[in-house]
Design a protein around this motif. Structure first.
Motif, short mmCIF file in Angstrom:
data_model
loop_
_atom_site.label_atom_id
_atom_site.label_comp_id
_atom_site.label_asym_id
_atom_site.label_seq_id
_atom_site.Cartn_x
_atom_site.Cartn_y
_atom_site.Cartn_z
N LEU A 37 -3.35 3.41 -34.03
CA LEU A 37 -2.62 2.52 -34.82
C LEU A 37 -1.59 2.73 -35.63
O LEU A 37 -1.03 1.92 -36.66
N ALA A 38 -1.33 4.27 -35.52
CA ALA A 38 -0.31 4.74 -36.38
C ALA A 38 -0.37 4.52 -37.93
O ALA A 38 0.57 4.27 -38.73
N LEU A 39 -1.69 4.72 -38.41
CA LEU A 39 -1.83 4.52 -39.61
C LEU A 39 -1.43 5.52 -40.67
O LEU A 39 -1.21 5.40 -41.94
N GLY A 40 -0.93 6.56 -40.06
CA GLY A 40 -0.92 7.92 -41.02
C GLY A 40 -2.11 8.40 -41.91
O GLY A 40 -3.30 8.10 -41.57
N ALA A 41 -1.95 8.79 -43.25
CA ALA A 41 -2.86 9.12 -44.00
C ALA A 41 -3.76 7.99 -44.56
O ALA A 41 -2.87 6.96 -45.06
N VAL A 42 -4.82 7.85 -44.68
CA VAL A 42 -5.62 6.85 -45.16
C VAL A 42 -6.57 7.27 -46.46
O VAL A 42 -6.75 8.34 -46.33
N HIS A 43 -7.04 6.37 -46.94
CA HIS A 43 -8.16 6.37 -47.97
C HIS A 43 -9.28 6.24 -47.12
O HIS A 43 -9.82 5.11 -46.62
N LEU A 44 -10.00 7.43 -46.94
CA LEU A 44 -11.09 7.28 -45.87
C LEU A 44 -12.55 7.25 -46.73
O LEU A 44 -12.68 7.83 -47.88
N VAL A 45 -13.55 6.33 -46.25
CA VAL A 45 -14.49 6.17 -46.76
C VAL A 45 -15.71 6.11 -45.88
O VAL A 45 -15.77 5.55 -44.71
N GLY A 46 -16.84 7.14 -46.21
CA GLY A 46 -17.89 7.17 -45.14
C GLY A 46 -19.05 7.12 -45.64
O GLY A 46 -19.15 7.63 -47.01
N TRP A 47 -20.09 6.33 -45.09
CA TRP A 47 -21.34 6.17 -45.84
C TRP A 47 -22.48 6.82 -44.82
O TRP A 47 -22.44 6.79 -43.46
N SER A 48 -23.31 7.62 -45.41
CA SER A 48 -24.47 8.06 -44.80
C SER A 48 -23.97 8.92 -43.70
O SER A 48 -23.10 9.90 -43.95
N MET A 49 -24.36 8.83 -42.46
CA MET A 49 -23.87 9.68 -41.39
C MET A 49 -22.50 9.79 -41.36
O MET A 49 -21.56 10.65 -41.02
N GLY A 50 -21.79 8.35 -41.62
CA GLY A 50 -20.38 8.26 -41.75
C GLY A 50 -19.64 9.31 -42.78
O GLY A 50 -18.28 9.65 -42.50
N GLY A 51 -20.41 9.58 -43.84
CA GLY A 51 -19.96 10.56 -44.71
C GLY A 51 -19.87 11.89 -43.84
O GLY A 51 -18.67 12.64 -44.36
N GLY A 52 -20.46 12.31 -42.95
CA GLY A 52 -20.65 13.46 -42.36
C GLY A 52 -19.38 13.35 -41.46
O GLY A 52 -18.46 14.55 -41.23
N VAL A 53 -19.22 12.44 -40.83
CA VAL A 53 -18.08 12.18 -39.95
C VAL A 53 -16.67 12.27 -40.56
O VAL A 53 -15.87 12.75 -40.27
N ALA A 54 -16.53 11.62 -41.82
CA ALA A 54 -15.52 11.72 -42.75
C ALA A 54 -15.23 13.07 -43.21
O ALA A 54 -14.04 13.40 -43.26
N MET A 55 -16.07 13.99 -43.33
CA MET A 55 -16.06 15.34 -44.01
C MET A 55 -15.61 16.11 -42.83
O MET A 55 -14.55 17.15 -42.88
N GLN A 56 -16.07 15.88 -41.58
CA GLN A 56 -15.60 16.64 -40.42
C GLN A 56 -14.17 16.42 -40.08
O GLN A 56 -13.13 16.91 -39.85
N LEU A 57 -13.88 15.01 -40.21
CA LEU A 57 -12.28 14.56 -39.99
C LEU A 57 -11.42 15.09 -41.20
O LEU A 57 -10.31 15.68 -40.71
N LEU A 58 -11.82 15.36 -42.32
CA LEU A 58 -10.92 16.15 -43.52
C LEU A 58 -10.75 17.29 -43.12
O LEU A 58 -9.79 17.83 -43.04
N ARG A 59 -11.99 18.02 -42.35
CA ARG A 59 -11.84 19.67 -42.02
C ARG A 59 -10.92 19.87 -40.97
O ARG A 59 -10.29 20.85 -41.09
N ASP A 60 -10.94 18.52 -39.89
CA ASP A 60 -10.14 19.09 -38.81
C ASP A 60 -8.71 18.44 -38.99
O ASP A 60 -7.87 19.07 -38.04
N ARG A 61 -8.48 17.56 -39.53
CA ARG A 61 -6.97 16.55 -39.61
C ARG A 61 -6.87 16.48 -41.16
O ARG A 61 -7.05 15.19 -41.59
N PRO A 62 -6.93 17.42 -41.99
CA PRO A 62 -6.67 17.02 -43.53
C PRO A 62 -5.31 16.23 -43.81
O PRO A 62 -5.58 15.47 -44.70
N GLU A 63 -4.38 16.31 -43.24
CA GLU A 63 -3.23 15.41 -43.26
C GLU A 63 -3.55 13.90 -43.15
O GLU A 63 -2.64 13.21 -43.53
#
Length: 353
Positions: free
Chosen positions: A97-123
Protein backbone atom coordinates in the motif's frame (compact mmCIF):
# COMPACT_ATOMS: atom_id res chain seq x y z
CA UNK A 1 -25.78 -14.07 10.53
CA UNK A 2 -24.31 -11.11 12.39
CA UNK A 3 -23.33 -8.12 10.26
CA UNK A 4 -19.72 -7.76 11.33
CA UNK A 5 -18.77 -4.56 9.50
CA UNK A 6 -19.64 -1.29 11.23
CA UNK A 7 -20.85 1.72 9.20
CA UNK A 8 -17.91 3.88 8.17
CA UNK A 9 -15.49 0.96 7.85
CA UNK A 10 -14.47 -0.23 4.40
CA UNK A 11 -13.16 -3.73 3.72
CA UNK A 12 -10.71 -4.55 0.95
CA UNK A 13 -8.28 -7.27 -0.09
CA UNK A 14 -4.63 -6.43 -0.62
CA UNK A 15 -2.77 -9.01 -2.70
CA UNK A 16 0.93 -9.15 -1.86
CA UNK A 17 3.70 -11.54 -2.89
CA UNK A 18 3.22 -13.28 0.47
CA UNK A 19 -0.55 -13.61 0.85
CA UNK A 20 -3.97 -12.11 0.18
CA UNK A 21 -4.65 -9.85 3.14
CA UNK A 22 -8.03 -8.65 4.32
CA UNK A 23 -7.69 -5.02 5.41
CA UNK A 24 -10.23 -2.77 7.12
CA UNK A 25 -9.98 0.99 6.73
CA UNK A 26 -11.54 4.09 8.22
CA UNK A 27 -10.52 6.49 5.45
CA UNK A 28 -9.25 10.02 6.02
CA UNK A 29 -9.36 12.91 3.58
CA UNK A 30 -6.17 14.52 4.85
CA UNK A 31 -4.28 11.49 6.26
CA UNK A 32 -1.99 13.50 8.49
CA UNK A 33 -1.14 10.24 10.26
CA UNK A 34 -1.59 6.57 9.39
CA UNK A 35 -2.26 4.02 12.13
CA UNK A 36 -1.99 0.31 11.42
CA UNK A 37 -3.63 -2.08 13.89
CA UNK A 38 -2.54 -5.72 14.35
CA UNK A 39 -4.93 -8.05 16.16
CA UNK A 40 -4.13 -10.79 18.63
CA UNK A 41 -4.58 -14.55 18.69
CA UNK A 42 -8.04 -16.04 18.07
CA UNK A 43 -9.39 -12.73 16.82
CA UNK A 44 -9.23 -10.49 13.75
CA UNK A 45 -9.26 -6.87 12.65
CA UNK A 46 -12.98 -6.69 13.49
CA UNK A 47 -12.04 -6.00 17.13
CA UNK A 48 -10.47 -2.65 16.17
CA UNK A 49 -13.52 -1.12 14.45
CA UNK A 50 -14.99 1.05 17.26
CA UNK A 51 -11.56 2.49 18.03
CA UNK A 52 -10.87 3.18 14.36
CA UNK A 53 -14.16 5.04 14.04
CA UNK A 54 -13.45 7.13 17.15
CA UNK A 55 -10.11 8.51 15.96
CA UNK A 56 -9.85 12.12 14.73
CA UNK A 57 -10.82 12.60 11.06
CA UNK A 58 -7.26 13.47 10.02
CA UNK A 59 -6.08 9.98 11.05
CA UNK A 60 -6.11 7.22 8.45
CA UNK A 61 -6.85 3.99 10.32
CA UNK A 62 -6.13 0.55 8.87
CA UNK A 63 -6.34 -2.91 10.41
CA UNK A 64 -4.89 -6.04 8.82
CA UNK A 65 -5.90 -9.67 9.25
CA UNK A 66 -3.00 -12.05 9.81
CA UNK A 67 -2.82 -15.27 7.79
CA UNK A 68 -5.41 -17.77 8.95
CA UNK A 69 -7.53 -15.12 10.69
CA UNK A 70 -10.44 -12.93 9.64
CA UNK A 71 -10.82 -12.64 5.89
CA UNK A 72 -7.17 -13.21 5.03
CA UNK A 73 -5.82 -16.19 3.15
CA UNK A 74 -5.18 -19.28 5.23
CA UNK A 75 -1.59 -20.40 4.77
CA UNK A 76 0.62 -22.60 6.94
CA UNK A 77 2.48 -20.85 9.76
CA UNK A 78 6.17 -21.76 9.98
CA UNK A 79 6.77 -21.44 13.70
CA UNK A 80 10.50 -22.10 13.37
CA UNK A 81 10.65 -18.42 12.33
CA UNK A 82 8.93 -17.23 15.49
CA UNK A 83 6.22 -14.73 14.51
CA UNK A 84 8.05 -13.69 11.33
CA UNK A 85 5.48 -15.27 9.01
CA UNK A 86 3.03 -12.82 10.56
CA UNK A 87 5.32 -9.79 10.77
CA UNK A 88 6.60 -10.31 7.22
CA UNK A 89 2.98 -10.50 6.07
CA UNK A 90 2.22 -7.15 7.74
CA UNK A 91 5.35 -5.67 6.15
CA UNK A 92 4.12 -6.88 2.75
CA UNK A 93 0.86 -4.97 3.29
CA UNK A 94 2.70 -1.81 4.36
CA UNK A 95 4.91 -2.05 1.29
CA UNK A 96 2.04 -3.04 -1.00
CA UNK A 97 0.00 0.00 0.00
CA UNK A 98 3.12 2.22 -0.03
CA UNK A 99 2.28 3.42 3.48
CA UNK A 100 5.82 4.22 4.52
CA UNK A 101 6.30 4.65 8.27
CA UNK A 102 3.14 3.99 10.27
CA UNK A 103 2.00 4.33 13.85
CA UNK A 104 1.90 0.63 14.69
CA UNK A 105 -0.51 -0.79 17.29
CA UNK A 106 -0.34 -4.45 18.34
CA UNK A 107 -2.60 -6.32 20.75
CA UNK A 108 -1.55 -9.48 22.62
CA UNK A 109 0.14 -11.76 20.07
CA UNK A 110 -0.11 -8.80 17.70
CA UNK A 111 2.12 -6.92 20.13
CA UNK A 112 4.76 -9.59 19.56
CA UNK A 113 4.26 -9.26 15.81
CA UNK A 114 4.67 -5.48 16.12
CA UNK A 115 7.86 -5.82 18.17
CA UNK A 116 9.26 -8.25 15.60
CA UNK A 117 8.40 -5.82 12.80
CA UNK A 118 10.13 -3.00 14.67
CA UNK A 119 13.19 -5.22 15.14
CA UNK A 120 13.35 -6.20 11.44
CA UNK A 121 12.16 -3.03 9.69
CA UNK A 122 12.49 -0.13 12.15
CA UNK A 123 12.15 2.47 9.40
CA UNK A 124 8.50 1.45 9.02
CA UNK A 125 7.53 2.37 12.61
CA UNK A 126 6.93 5.98 13.65
CA UNK A 127 5.55 5.01 17.06
CA UNK A 128 4.74 1.67 18.67
CA UNK A 129 1.72 1.02 20.89
CA UNK A 130 1.52 -2.32 22.70
CA UNK A 131 -1.79 -3.47 24.16
CA UNK A 132 -1.36 -6.33 26.67
CA UNK A 133 1.52 -7.69 24.57
CA UNK A 134 3.15 -11.09 24.82
CA UNK A 135 6.41 -10.82 26.75
CA UNK A 136 9.50 -10.02 24.63
CA UNK A 137 10.74 -13.45 25.78
CA UNK A 138 7.71 -15.32 24.44
CA UNK A 139 4.85 -17.07 26.22
CA UNK A 140 5.84 -19.39 29.06
CA UNK A 141 8.97 -21.37 29.79
CA UNK A 142 11.37 -18.64 30.92
CA UNK A 143 12.82 -17.31 34.16
CA UNK A 144 12.52 -13.66 35.15
CA UNK A 145 15.63 -12.70 33.16
CA UNK A 146 14.37 -14.43 30.02
CA UNK A 147 16.50 -17.58 30.29
CA UNK A 148 14.88 -20.85 29.22
CA UNK A 149 13.87 -22.99 32.17
CA UNK A 150 14.96 -26.00 30.14
CA UNK A 151 16.35 -26.41 26.64
CA UNK A 152 13.14 -27.50 24.92
CA UNK A 153 10.82 -25.03 26.73
CA UNK A 154 8.48 -27.80 27.87
CA UNK A 155 4.89 -26.80 28.50
CA UNK A 156 4.84 -24.07 25.86
CA UNK A 157 3.49 -23.94 22.33
CA UNK A 158 0.74 -25.85 20.56
CA UNK A 159 0.36 -28.62 23.11
CA UNK A 160 -0.98 -26.18 25.69
CA UNK A 161 -4.27 -25.39 23.95
CA UNK A 162 -7.52 -26.73 25.36
CA UNK A 163 -8.71 -29.29 22.78
CA UNK A 164 -12.38 -28.66 23.50
CA UNK A 165 -11.94 -24.94 22.86
CA UNK A 166 -10.19 -25.72 19.57
CA UNK A 167 -13.00 -28.11 18.59
CA UNK A 168 -15.64 -25.50 19.39
CA UNK A 169 -13.79 -22.90 17.30
CA UNK A 170 -13.67 -25.32 14.38
CA UNK A 171 -17.37 -26.13 14.79
CA UNK A 172 -18.42 -22.46 14.84
CA UNK A 173 -19.87 -22.66 18.36
CA UNK A 174 -21.71 -19.41 19.20
CA UNK A 175 -23.25 -20.64 22.44
CA UNK A 176 -22.43 -19.72 26.01
CA UNK A 177 -23.25 -23.10 27.50
CA UNK A 178 -19.74 -24.40 28.15
CA UNK A 179 -16.75 -22.63 29.75
CA UNK A 180 -14.69 -23.63 26.70
CA UNK A 181 -17.03 -22.01 24.16
CA UNK A 182 -15.49 -19.01 22.36
CA UNK A 183 -18.13 -16.69 23.85
CA UNK A 184 -17.41 -17.90 27.38
CA UNK A 185 -13.65 -17.60 26.84
CA UNK A 186 -14.12 -14.05 25.58
CA UNK A 187 -16.13 -13.15 28.68
CA UNK A 188 -13.77 -14.82 31.14
CA UNK A 189 -10.40 -13.99 29.58
CA UNK A 190 -10.51 -11.27 26.94
CA UNK A 191 -12.25 -8.80 29.24
CA UNK A 192 -12.61 -8.28 32.98
CA UNK A 193 -15.54 -10.03 34.71
CA UNK A 194 -18.77 -8.11 34.35
CA UNK A 195 -17.82 -6.20 31.21
CA UNK A 196 -20.61 -6.01 28.60
CA UNK A 197 -20.45 -4.81 25.02
CA UNK A 198 -23.06 -4.20 22.36
CA UNK A 199 -20.53 -5.65 19.91
CA UNK A 200 -20.10 -9.01 21.62
CA UNK A 201 -21.66 -10.96 18.74
CA UNK A 202 -19.15 -9.35 16.35
CA UNK A 203 -16.27 -10.29 18.65
CA UNK A 204 -17.45 -13.91 18.71
CA UNK A 205 -17.73 -13.98 14.92
CA UNK A 206 -14.20 -12.60 14.78
CA UNK A 207 -12.91 -15.40 17.03
CA UNK A 208 -14.65 -17.99 14.86
CA UNK A 209 -12.70 -16.92 11.77
CA UNK A 210 -9.60 -18.57 13.28
CA UNK A 211 -8.28 -21.36 11.04
CA UNK A 212 -7.65 -24.46 13.16
CA UNK A 213 -5.25 -27.36 12.76
CA UNK A 214 -1.56 -28.19 13.14
CA UNK A 215 -0.51 -25.58 10.55
CA UNK A 216 -2.60 -22.82 12.11
CA UNK A 217 -4.25 -22.64 15.55
CA UNK A 218 -3.02 -24.08 17.82
CA UNK A 219 -0.21 -25.89 15.97
CA UNK A 220 1.60 -29.13 16.64
CA UNK A 221 3.61 -30.36 19.62
CA UNK A 222 6.54 -32.63 20.38
CA UNK A 223 7.42 -34.88 23.29
CA UNK A 224 9.57 -33.73 26.21
CA UNK A 225 11.31 -35.50 29.06
CA UNK A 226 10.44 -32.49 31.21
CA UNK A 227 7.15 -31.76 32.96
CA UNK A 228 4.38 -31.61 31.72
CA UNK A 229 5.59 -33.94 28.95
CA UNK A 230 5.35 -31.90 25.75
CA UNK A 231 7.49 -29.33 23.95
CA UNK A 232 6.75 -26.81 21.19
CA UNK A 233 6.35 -28.06 17.66
CA UNK A 234 7.49 -26.30 14.51
CA UNK A 235 4.10 -25.44 13.01
CA UNK A 236 1.16 -23.26 13.89
CA UNK A 237 0.24 -20.20 15.89
CA UNK A 238 1.05 -21.01 19.51
CA UNK A 239 4.49 -22.32 18.60
CA UNK A 240 5.41 -18.94 17.11
CA UNK A 241 5.53 -17.52 20.64
CA UNK A 242 7.51 -20.37 22.20
CA UNK A 243 10.65 -18.93 23.83
CA UNK A 244 12.85 -21.25 21.79
CA UNK A 245 12.03 -19.22 18.65
CA UNK A 246 10.64 -15.87 19.86
CA UNK A 247 12.76 -13.19 21.50
CA UNK A 248 12.41 -9.50 20.68
CA UNK A 249 14.32 -8.21 23.70
CA UNK A 250 17.04 -6.88 21.43
CA UNK A 251 14.84 -3.98 20.36
CA UNK A 252 16.81 -2.26 23.13
CA UNK A 253 19.81 -2.19 20.75
CA UNK A 254 18.09 -0.53 17.79
CA UNK A 255 19.99 2.60 16.74
CA UNK A 256 16.71 4.47 16.23
CA UNK A 257 14.02 3.96 18.85
CA UNK A 258 10.46 5.17 18.30
CA UNK A 259 8.44 6.06 21.40
CA UNK A 260 6.56 3.12 22.88
CA UNK A 261 3.19 3.26 24.64
CA UNK A 262 2.41 0.14 26.70
CA UNK A 263 -1.20 -0.21 27.84
CA UNK A 264 -2.41 -3.10 29.97
CA UNK A 265 -5.31 -4.04 32.19
CA UNK A 266 -4.82 -4.60 35.90
CA UNK A 267 -7.10 -7.66 35.74
CA UNK A 268 -5.55 -9.24 32.64
CA UNK A 269 -6.05 -13.02 32.83
CA UNK A 270 -3.88 -13.86 29.81
CA UNK A 271 -0.72 -11.74 30.11
CA UNK A 272 0.25 -11.33 33.75
CA UNK A 273 2.93 -12.23 36.25
CA UNK A 274 0.63 -15.08 37.29
CA UNK A 275 -1.23 -15.95 34.08
CA UNK A 276 -3.57 -18.90 34.19
CA UNK A 277 -2.72 -19.49 30.54
CA UNK A 278 0.81 -20.38 31.72
CA UNK A 279 0.98 -24.10 32.47
CA UNK A 280 3.53 -23.56 35.24
CA UNK A 281 1.00 -21.31 36.97
CA UNK A 282 -1.65 -24.01 36.56
CA UNK A 283 0.75 -26.56 38.02
CA UNK A 284 1.54 -24.32 40.98
CA UNK A 285 -2.19 -23.95 41.59
CA UNK A 286 -2.66 -27.73 41.56
CA UNK A 287 -4.77 -27.70 38.40
CA UNK A 288 -2.19 -29.75 36.47
CA UNK A 289 -0.79 -32.61 38.57
CA UNK A 290 2.82 -33.45 39.41
CA UNK A 291 4.16 -29.90 39.12
CA UNK A 292 7.91 -30.18 39.88
CA UNK A 293 8.02 -27.03 41.98
CA UNK A 294 9.13 -23.41 41.93
CA UNK A 295 12.80 -24.24 41.48
CA UNK A 296 12.16 -26.14 38.25
CA UNK A 297 8.98 -24.68 36.75
CA UNK A 298 8.16 -21.21 38.11
CA UNK A 299 5.35 -19.21 36.49
CA UNK A 300 6.59 -16.69 33.95
CA UNK A 301 6.61 -13.05 35.21
CA UNK A 302 5.35 -11.71 31.89
CA UNK A 303 4.61 -8.12 32.90
CA UNK A 304 7.85 -7.77 34.87
CA UNK A 305 9.81 -9.08 31.87
CA UNK A 306 8.22 -6.53 29.55
CA UNK A 307 8.94 -3.71 31.98
CA UNK A 308 12.57 -4.79 32.37
CA UNK A 309 13.09 -4.79 28.59
CA UNK A 310 11.41 -1.42 28.17
CA UNK A 311 13.49 0.01 31.01
CA UNK A 312 16.60 -1.04 29.08
CA UNK A 313 15.07 0.49 25.96
CA UNK A 314 14.94 3.78 27.86
CA UNK A 315 18.45 3.40 29.27
CA UNK A 316 19.69 2.98 25.69
CA UNK A 317 18.11 6.20 24.48
CA UNK A 318 14.47 5.30 23.83
CA UNK A 319 11.33 6.24 25.74
CA UNK A 320 8.23 4.41 26.86
CA UNK A 321 5.10 5.07 28.87
CA UNK A 322 3.25 2.38 30.82
CA UNK A 323 -0.47 2.88 31.42
CA UNK A 324 -2.34 0.47 33.69
CA UNK A 325 -6.14 0.55 33.42
CA UNK A 326 -8.03 -0.56 36.51
CA UNK A 327 -11.20 -2.65 36.10
CA UNK A 328 -9.75 -3.86 32.83
CA UNK A 329 -8.78 -7.26 31.47
CA UNK A 330 -6.83 -8.13 28.33
CA UNK A 331 -8.53 -5.63 26.02
CA UNK A 332 -8.08 -2.01 27.07
CA UNK A 333 -9.23 -0.73 23.67
CA UNK A 334 -12.58 -2.50 24.15
CA UNK A 335 -13.10 -2.01 27.87
CA UNK A 336 -12.02 1.63 28.20
CA UNK A 337 -12.32 2.92 24.63
CA UNK A 338 -12.33 6.67 25.37
CA UNK A 339 -9.32 6.58 27.65
CA UNK A 340 -7.47 4.31 25.24
CA UNK A 341 -8.28 6.54 22.26
CA UNK A 342 -7.05 9.63 24.11
CA UNK A 343 -3.80 7.90 25.01
CA UNK A 344 -3.27 6.75 21.44
CA UNK A 345 -4.01 10.21 20.00
CA UNK A 346 -1.48 11.70 22.41
CA UNK A 347 1.01 9.07 21.29
CA UNK A 348 0.46 10.03 17.64
CA UNK A 349 1.00 13.69 18.47
CA UNK A 350 4.05 13.02 20.64
CA UNK A 351 2.33 14.72 23.54
CA UNK A 352 2.15 13.92 27.24
CA UNK A 353 -0.18 11.07 28.16
Amino acid sequence: MTDTLLPGIAATTVTTPRYSAAVLERPSASAAATVLFVHGNVSSSLFWQPLMLSLPPEVRALAVDLRGFGGSQTLPVDATRGVRDFSDDVISVIDGLALGAVHLVGWSMGGGVAMQLLRDRPELVSTLTLVSPVSPFGFGGTAADGRLLNADASGTGGGGANPDFVARLAAGDRSEDAPTSPRAVYRSSYVAPGFHSEFEDIWVESMLTTATGPDNYPGDAGASEHWPGFAPGGRGVLNTMAPTVFNTSDIVDLPSKPPILWVRGAQDAIVADGSFFDLNQLGQAGIIPDWPGEEVAPPQPMVSQTRAVLDRYTENGGAYTELVFENCGHSAHLEHPDRFRDALVAQLAGGAL
